[in-house]
Design a protein around this motif. Structure first.
Motif, PDB file in Angstrom:
ATOM      1  N   PRO A   1      32.177 -17.977  20.538  1.00  0.00           N
ATOM      2  CA  PRO A   1      32.602 -18.090  21.934  1.00  0.00           C
ATOM      3  C   PRO A   1      31.618 -17.721  23.079  1.00  0.00           C
ATOM      4  N   LEU A   2      30.503 -17.096  22.729  1.00  0.00           N
ATOM      5  CA  LEU A   2      29.534 -16.678  23.855  1.00  0.00           C
ATOM      6  C   LEU A   2      28.194 -17.547  23.618  1.00  0.00           C
ATOM      7  N   ASP A   3      28.433 -18.313  22.499  1.00  0.00           N
ATOM      8  CA  ASP A   3      27.023 -19.333  22.400  1.00  0.00           C
ATOM      9  C   ASP A   3      27.747 -20.780  22.452  1.00  0.00           C
ATOM     10  N   LEU A   4      27.260 -21.380  23.687  1.00  0.00           N
ATOM     11  CA  LEU A   4      27.749 -22.689  23.882  1.00  0.00           C
ATOM     12  C   LEU A   4      27.065 -23.714  22.953  1.00  0.00           C
ATOM     13  N   SER A   5      25.885 -23.568  22.659  1.00  0.00           N
ATOM     14  CA  SER A   5      25.043 -24.608  21.720  1.00  0.00           C
ATOM     15  C   SER A   5      25.679 -25.330  20.721  1.00  0.00           C
ATOM     16  N   ASP A   6      26.455 -24.554  19.807  1.00  0.00           N
ATOM     17  CA  ASP A   6      27.347 -25.090  18.842  1.00  0.00           C
ATOM     18  C   ASP A   6      28.455 -25.324  18.877  1.00  0.00           C
ATOM     19  N   ASP A   7      29.033 -25.556  20.401  1.00  0.00           N
ATOM     20  CA  ASP A   7      30.319 -25.832  20.563  1.00  0.00           C
ATOM     21  C   ASP A   7      30.748 -27.481  20.131  1.00  0.00           C
ATOM     22  N   LEU A   8      31.886 -27.549  19.464  1.00  0.00           N
ATOM     23  CA  LEU A   8      32.213 -28.986  19.174  1.00  0.00           C
ATOM     24  C   LEU A   8      33.270 -29.550  20.332  1.00  0.00           C
ATOM     25  N   VAL A   9      33.106 -30.937  20.574  1.00  0.00           N
ATOM     26  CA  VAL A   9      34.122 -31.402  21.497  1.00  0.00           C
ATOM     27  C   VAL A   9      34.344 -32.516  20.806  1.00  0.00           C
ATOM     28  N   TYR A  10      35.712 -32.888  20.561  1.00  0.00           N
ATOM     29  CA  TYR A  10      36.267 -34.203  19.821  1.00  0.00           C
ATOM     30  C   TYR A  10      37.498 -34.532  20.387  1.00  0.00           C
ATOM     31  N   ASP A  11      38.193 -35.577  20.051  1.00  0.00           N
ATOM     32  CA  ASP A  11      39.504 -36.004  20.367  1.00  0.00           C
ATOM     33  C   ASP A  11      40.282 -35.840  19.094  1.00  0.00           C
ATOM     34  N   ALA A  12      41.811 -35.542  19.612  1.00  0.00           N
ATOM     35  CA  ALA A  12      42.925 -35.151  18.684  1.00  0.00           C
ATOM     36  C   ALA A  12      44.082 -35.895  19.181  1.00  0.00           C
ATOM     37  N   PRO A  13      44.984 -36.161  18.252  1.00  0.00           N
ATOM     38  CA  PRO A  13      46.154 -36.641  18.858  1.00  0.00           C
ATOM     39  C   PRO A  13      46.923 -35.362  19.544  1.00  0.00           C
ATOM     40  N   GLY A  14      47.539 -35.685  20.547  1.00  0.00           N
ATOM     41  CA  GLY A  14      48.220 -34.664  21.449  1.00  0.00           C
ATOM     42  C   GLY A  14      49.132 -35.229  22.316  1.00  0.00           C
ATOM     43  N   ASN A  15      49.886 -34.883  23.319  1.00  0.00           N
ATOM     44  CA  ASN A  15      50.745 -34.961  24.329  1.00  0.00           C
ATOM     45  C   ASN A  15      49.968 -34.939  25.625  1.00  0.00           C
ATOM     46  N   ILE A  16      50.327 -35.795  26.535  1.00  0.00           N
ATOM     47  CA  ILE A  16      49.604 -35.946  27.683  1.00  0.00           C
ATOM     48  C   ILE A  16      50.549 -36.220  28.889  1.00  0.00           C
ATOM     49  N   GLY A  17      51.888 -35.961  28.760  1.00  0.00           N
ATOM     50  CA  GLY A  17      52.600 -35.806  29.899  1.00  0.00           C
ATOM     51  C   GLY A  17      53.682 -37.010  29.790  1.00  0.00           C
ATOM     52  N   ASP A  18      54.050 -37.286  31.187  1.00  0.00           N
ATOM     53  CA  ASP A  18      54.998 -38.468  31.204  1.00  0.00           C
ATOM     54  C   ASP A  18      54.558 -39.896  31.266  1.00  0.00           C
ATOM     55  N   GLY A  19      55.460 -40.700  30.914  1.00  0.00           N
ATOM     56  CA  GLY A  19      54.890 -41.932  30.681  1.00  0.00           C
ATOM     57  C   GLY A  19      56.206 -43.090  30.832  1.00  0.00           C
ATOM     58  N   GLU A  20      55.988 -44.334  30.966  1.00  0.00           N
ATOM     59  CA  GLU A  20      57.112 -45.273  30.875  1.00  0.00           C
ATOM     60  C   GLU A  20      56.690 -46.435  30.176  1.00  0.00           C
ATOM     61  N   MET A  21      57.691 -47.292  29.731  1.00  0.00           N
ATOM     62  CA  MET A  21      57.366 -48.503  28.992  1.00  0.00           C
ATOM     63  C   MET A  21      58.544 -49.453  29.321  1.00  0.00           C
ATOM     64  N   THR A  22      58.328 -50.721  29.388  1.00  0.00           N
ATOM     65  CA  THR A  22      59.405 -51.846  29.404  1.00  0.00           C
ATOM     66  C   THR A  22      58.977 -52.735  28.318  1.00  0.00           C
ATOM     67  N   ARG A  23      59.941 -52.988  27.374  1.00  0.00           N
ATOM     68  CA  ARG A  23      59.675 -53.915  26.315  1.00  0.00           C
ATOM     69  C   ARG A  23      60.862 -54.941  26.013  1.00  0.00           C
TER      70      ARG A  23
END
Length: 328
Positions: A151-173
């Motif tokens: 946690p103290l060494d930022l040089s080897d940190d990985l940043v990536y995307d994963a399936p997750g929940n992002i709040g409210d939305g709507e859809m008309t279908r």
């Protein structure tokens, strides 16, 4: 990372339903489901997650002109989890890490729906459903940061995307299915299925509204089939096309589209022992697959600094498939 994990699920569902028919033409259906599951994670992640949801539903139906029906329904829907979304994997060809997210929960929605099943003289039929979805815990992509155990060494940190929940939305279908005999074509029938959708969610990176990842806004399929029972022969052709869909990663917009796909088939049951021989010419007109990736730095609030556009066509098309089936 979360690339080595075993997931076990214990699941149960209880329901009660009631139907009231005040007249032969009207019916009111009520239903209450309770769904519960316990997810146990062992491996890179050790955790127990308990989920439970109430799923009420009420539907009012009106039958008329014999077999035609109109209906109005309000209900709560709970999405199904894909266990693959909890585990990480590397896509070497795309230079991507598909992250796993043990904090993922099912997407839920309250849905108000108006639908109908209409029957017409001559054998034609039309079914339609117009629905408004008010969505909670929209399933999309979220940014994940992994400190790699330092946690103290930022040089080897990985940043990536994963399936997750992002709040409210709507859809008309709108979903439509139309089927009809073809005039002057003995045994011929044409079926058209289509979907149109307009959906929106607030982007967790930019704070701006956008469409939901991996959710196309259109789809259609057209099928023609002719049955000639006197000679035990049938043939048909189908066309399928789905609109483009996008994946919104923290530093990339990935757009993909395929098709249209056109398949031709012939089949015969003029064989011993009731067997059926069916042959396809799949991808008759060599449908195209394209992918357009736009990259931003340091994330999608920044500058579009790169683009990767790919178009794939198949060396051999159509593909020929032969199938022999029967019951013994």
């Amino acid at each position: 990372s979360n690339d080595n994990v075993t997931i076990e699920e214990e699941r149960a569902e209880l329901f009660a339903s009631h139907t009231w028919r005040p007249t032969d033409s009207w019916s009111l259906e009520t239903r209450l489901n309770w769904e519960t599951s316990t997810l146990t994670f062992t491996g890179d992640t050790n955790d127990v997650v308990e989920l439970s949801y109430w799923k009420p539903s009420i539907q009012l139906s009106r039958t008329f002109l014999g077999n035609s029906q109109l209906r109005a329904r309000i209900y709560r829907d709970v999405g199904q989890l894909d266990f693959g979304d909890f585990t990480s994997a590397a896509a070497v060809a795309d230079n991507l890490i598909a992250g796993g997210n043990p904090e993922l929960v099912p997407q839920t929605a309250w849905i108000a729906e108006l639908g109908g099943d209409l029957r017409f003289p001559g054998g034609a039929a039309l079914s339609f459903t117009l629905a408004q979805h008010e969505i909670s815990d929209v399933s999309d992509l979220v940014r994940i940061e992994d400190d790699n155990g330092t946690p103290l060494d930022l040089s080897d940190d990985l940043v990536y995307d994963a399936p997750g929940n992002i709040g409210d939305g709507e859809m008309t279908r709108l979903d439509v299915n139309f089927s009809t005999p073809v005039p002057f074509v003995e045994g011929g029938r044409l079926t058209i299925e289509g979907m149109l959708a307009d959906h929106e969610v607030t982007d967790p990176v930019t704070g701006q509204p956008r469409i939901i990842s991996y959710t196309p806004e259109s789809r259609y399929e057209i099928n023609f089939r002719q049955d000639l029972p006197d000679i035990k022969f049938a043939w048909g052709i189908s066309v399928f096309k789905e609109g483009e869909f996008q994946a919104y990663r923290f530093n990339e917009i990935d757009t993909a589209e395929e098709g249209p796909w056109v398949d031709l088939f012939v089949e015969t049951t003029a064989l011993p022992y009731g067997m059926k021989l069916r042959g396809w010419a799949a991808n008759l007109f060599d449908g195209t697959v394209y992918r357009d990736r736009r990259f931003f730095s340091p994330d999608r609030t920044g500058t579009n600094n790169a683009r990767d556009y790919r178009q794939r066509e198949f060396t051999r098309a159509p593909w020929f498939i032969l199938e022999l089936s029967g019951t013994f």
